[in-house]
Design an enzyme around this catalytic site. Sequence first.
Site, PDB file in Angstrom:
ATOM      1  N   TYR B 268      41.348  -0.167 -30.951  1.00  0.00           N
ATOM      2  CA  TYR B 268      40.044  -0.565 -30.400  1.00  0.00           C
ATOM      3  C   TYR B 268      40.201  -1.588 -29.283  1.00  0.00           C
ATOM      4  O   TYR B 268      40.723  -2.681 -29.490  1.00  0.00           O
ATOM      5  CB  TYR B 268      39.219  -1.176 -31.537  1.00  0.00           C
ATOM      6  CG  TYR B 268      37.744  -1.381 -31.264  1.00  0.00           C
ATOM      7  CD1 TYR B 268      36.796  -0.601 -31.906  1.00  0.00           C
ATOM      8  CD2 TYR B 268      37.294  -2.368 -30.399  1.00  0.00           C
ATOM      9  CE1 TYR B 268      35.439  -0.793 -31.688  1.00  0.00           C
ATOM     10  CE2 TYR B 268      35.945  -2.560 -30.169  1.00  0.00           C
ATOM     11  CZ  TYR B 268      35.020  -1.772 -30.817  1.00  0.00           C
ATOM     12  OH  TYR B 268      33.685  -1.961 -30.595  1.00  0.00           O
ATOM     13  N   TYR B 319      32.125   4.400 -24.723  1.00  0.00           N
ATOM     14  CA  TYR B 319      31.966   3.302 -25.665  1.00  0.00           C
ATOM     15  C   TYR B 319      31.138   3.791 -26.840  1.00  0.00           C
ATOM     16  O   TYR B 319      29.920   3.694 -26.844  1.00  0.00           O
ATOM     17  CB  TYR B 319      31.302   2.109 -24.993  1.00  0.00           C
ATOM     18  CG  TYR B 319      31.141   0.928 -25.923  1.00  0.00           C
ATOM     19  CD1 TYR B 319      32.255   0.229 -26.365  1.00  0.00           C
ATOM     20  CD2 TYR B 319      29.891   0.524 -26.368  1.00  0.00           C
ATOM     21  CE1 TYR B 319      32.119  -0.835 -27.225  1.00  0.00           C
ATOM     22  CE2 TYR B 319      29.759  -0.544 -27.236  1.00  0.00           C
ATOM     23  CZ  TYR B 319      30.867  -1.222 -27.659  1.00  0.00           C
ATOM     24  OH  TYR B 319      30.740  -2.280 -28.511  1.00  0.00           O
TER      25      TYR B 319
END
Lengths: 105, 369
Positions: B268, B319
């Site tokens: 991430y 995203y």
Amino acid sequence: MSALTSQLPPGLPAPVHETDDLSKPFWGGLREQRLCVQRCSHCQNWQFGLEWICHHCRAFDPAWVDAVPRGLIHSWERVWHPSHASLKHHDQPFAHALWQGQVLP
Amino acid sequence: MLKAILAACADAGVDARDIDGFASYSNDRSDPVRLAAALGTHRLRSSTMQWGGGGGGCCAAAANGAAAIHAGMAECVVVYRGLAQGQFGRFGQVGGAAGGDATVSGDMAYQMPYGVLAPPQKFALCVQRTMHEHGIARSALRAIAMASNHHAQANPRAVMHGKPLTEERYDASRSIVEPLKLYDCCMENDDAAAVLLVSAERARGLVRTSQKDPAAYILGAASGADHRYGASPHNAPHYASANCSGVAADLYRMAGLGPSELGVVQSYENFTGGVVMALAEHGFFKPEEANAFLTTGNLLAPDGLLPLNTSGGNLAECYMHGFERVLEAVRQVRGTSTSQARRSDVALVIGGPMVAPASNLLLGTESTL
């Protein structure tokens, strides 16, 4: 619940304690030019962030003591991109320091 | 959100009415009760929400769904995340056009009045301290940004597809919050994603009958926080950390595998600096070795030392609050990625560096079970 506003750019929210009063001594202390943090009266553990309980010995209602407003810069950053409408016209950049307090008796 | 769930059902060959469990994170707006009613599911059994940590819950949500199946509390769980930031508020903008509230209390009272508002401002402090303690160079952060963008060029779904990044453009880009430059920060966009979980036995049956792509199996998962990592504000005793040490140990123990056996990682990127810490804490290198390990070439599929964020991730694909990388790990295991790693029988996902709880997930082919 009066707010601390004098040093802040207009439009940013002013810090106030929560309605449960946990952080009231901290914010109240600042208004009197005192830096108050928690210190457990049972085990002498220092504590900040603020909680109802000492994270070291689990005693409730840690005592409040004045801390010496002196310390070391633990980290820093410089902000170039405003994220709030009130900072759009504020001087850029501005800096933040993360401050590591000194624990003095 | 409904489209993503139905697409996952079609991919798996599952009737949407058979979904009996829902799992998500970061207070997703799509309530399982409403989804179940909208989908006309026969029965709702498991509905779990991972508390706290924002995108750090992207792997924990899958683990919670899998745990429900493992415990016999559900048979078919959809794990999902949707974002509509345009209508419901952006992470990167605080207070709205009118400036928001007149006062603030709680954790943000220590930060917001002084301009520590949005995630870059919260996390740059942690990145800066880490760079200081371990001598992390700008080149390490840049390599992570370069790898994500490079992989996005092969991925037609990626927002940054067709917009290649060069080291010169990275270096010349503006600072958002020093030490983070523009390309160190994730994008913001709206999207929705879902994966469908069933037992291994049922997965084998579905693949047999529907002739679909093979299933990806969960080999391990963990979520949590190291000692007082969440002490606010910014009071973690081990501050220069991604909060991954505990979850890394737990995941490797559950899977019976270690970092040397992994050939591809989705880690991430809220910000590149967090990836440096997350990879170090997952044992791929020591923090002192980060500059040597984190070169662009080492991070590229197919033959780099550790192909990283092979869809483009938060920086360059989309995203999806980290959930896009769960999908990408499934693709790696199936062999359907647009940037397939040479070794992809197991694929690691790391959720949310520098948040509490963090989480991770290890997927593998059937032969790795």
